[in-house]
Design a protein around this motif. Structure first.
Motif, mmCIF file in Angstrom:
data_model
loop_
_atom_site.group_PDB
_atom_site.id
_atom_site.type_symbol
_atom_site.label_atom_id
_atom_site.label_comp_id
_atom_site.label_asym_id
_atom_site.label_seq_id
_atom_site.Cartn_x
_atom_site.Cartn_y
_atom_site.Cartn_z
ATOM 1 N N PHE A 152 0.811 -1.225 0.000
ATOM 2 C CA PHE A 152 0.000 0.000 0.000
ATOM 3 C C PHE A 152 0.846 1.279 0.000
ATOM 4 C CE2 PHE A 152 -3.363 -2.774 1.970
ATOM 5 C CZ PHE A 152 -4.255 -2.667 0.923
ATOM 6 N N ASP A 153 2.166 1.147 0.130
ATOM 7 C CA ASP A 153 3.016 2.349 0.193
ATOM 8 C C ASP A 153 2.859 3.274 -1.016
ATOM 9 O OD1 ASP A 153 3.940 1.414 2.629
ATOM 10 O OD2 ASP A 153 5.849 0.694 1.843
ATOM 11 N N PRO A 154 2.903 2.765 -2.269
ATOM 12 C CA PRO A 154 2.751 3.694 -3.399
ATOM 13 C C PRO A 154 1.433 4.482 -3.366
ATOM 14 C CG PRO A 154 3.683 1.633 -4.158
ATOM 15 C CD PRO A 154 3.247 1.410 -2.736
ATOM 16 N N PRO A 155 0.265 3.836 -3.151
ATOM 17 C CA PRO A 155 -0.940 4.661 -3.094
ATOM 18 C C PRO A 155 -0.985 5.590 -1.880
ATOM 19 C CG PRO A 155 -1.514 2.332 -2.804
ATOM 20 C CD PRO A 155 -0.064 2.401 -3.174
ATOM 21 N N ILE A 156 -0.384 5.170 -0.765
ATOM 22 C CA ILE A 156 -0.367 6.032 0.427
ATOM 23 C C ILE A 156 0.470 7.280 0.162
ATOM 24 C CG2 ILE A 156 0.554 6.206 2.795
ATOM 25 C CD1 ILE A 156 -2.084 4.784 2.849
#
Length: 192
Positions: A45-49
């Motif tokens: 989820f890091d890229p969308p976060i």
């Protein structure tokens, strides 16, 4: 509304409340010009976060395998992601990343290259230093702090830009520059 903006909107209404996302230091991201955002990597989820918390559109590198699924590949391409072959020098991906910066855009990198399953920072790969040295981009460290549990807020902290002048003047290696960037990410993690 383009797919990037629509995706950002969806992530804000889904992930922001789900993980109680808090953002710190947005004023450290220049409003215009080339920027490299370098973040630690603890979850898929890091890229969308990072993408939903940043005020500007971010172009992320993503492992080539993700583009093999037709629907997912279509979505990734339309949210400014581009493929990179892992485990080898991918000249096309390096060229594409430099083009993103030449056009005055934001390039998002996870210098560790892969997720840290423990949450501890791993050694960064030289790629982040390569882009920093070969461009005029402002380098903004970013730390994702927390563990994606609902028990505590997930903090996305953007730090002050990394000073590149001395590193470029003394002809530091790409790995040395990455090490400096990783140290700034470490400080952000420890001070929030």
């Amino acid at each position: 509304m383009n797919l990037y903006k629509f995706g950002k909107f969806l992530m804000k209404i889904w992930l922001k409340p789900k993980y109680n996302v808090k953002t710190v230091g947005l004023d450290n991201i220049p409003k215009t010009g080339p920027v490299i955002i370098c973040s630690n990597h603890i979850s898929n989820f890091d890229p969308p976060i990072v993408g939903m918390t940043c005020s500007r559109d971010i172009h992320f590198m993503a492992k080539e395998e993700l583009f093999e699924k037709p629907l997912f590949g279509f979505i990734l391409k339309n949210v400014h992601a581009f493929p990179i072959k892992r485990g080898m020098k991918d000249r096309n991906a390096l060229r594409k990343g430099l083009d993103v910066l030449k056009e005055g855009n934001v390039l998002g990198l996870f210098p560790e290259g892969t997720r840290s399953k423990t949450g501890e920072l791993k050694k960064g790969l030289a790629g982040a230093g390569f882009f920093a040295l070969r461009s005029d981009a402002v380098i903004v460290p970013c730390a994702i702090i927390g563990d994606y549990s609902k028990k505590q807020p997930l903090i996305v902290s953007y730090g002050k830009p990394v000073e590149m002048k001395n590193l470029k003047e003394r002809k530091a290696s790409a790995q040395e520059v990455t090490d400096v960037i990783m140290e700034e990410i470490r400080k952000l993690k420890e001070n929030n």
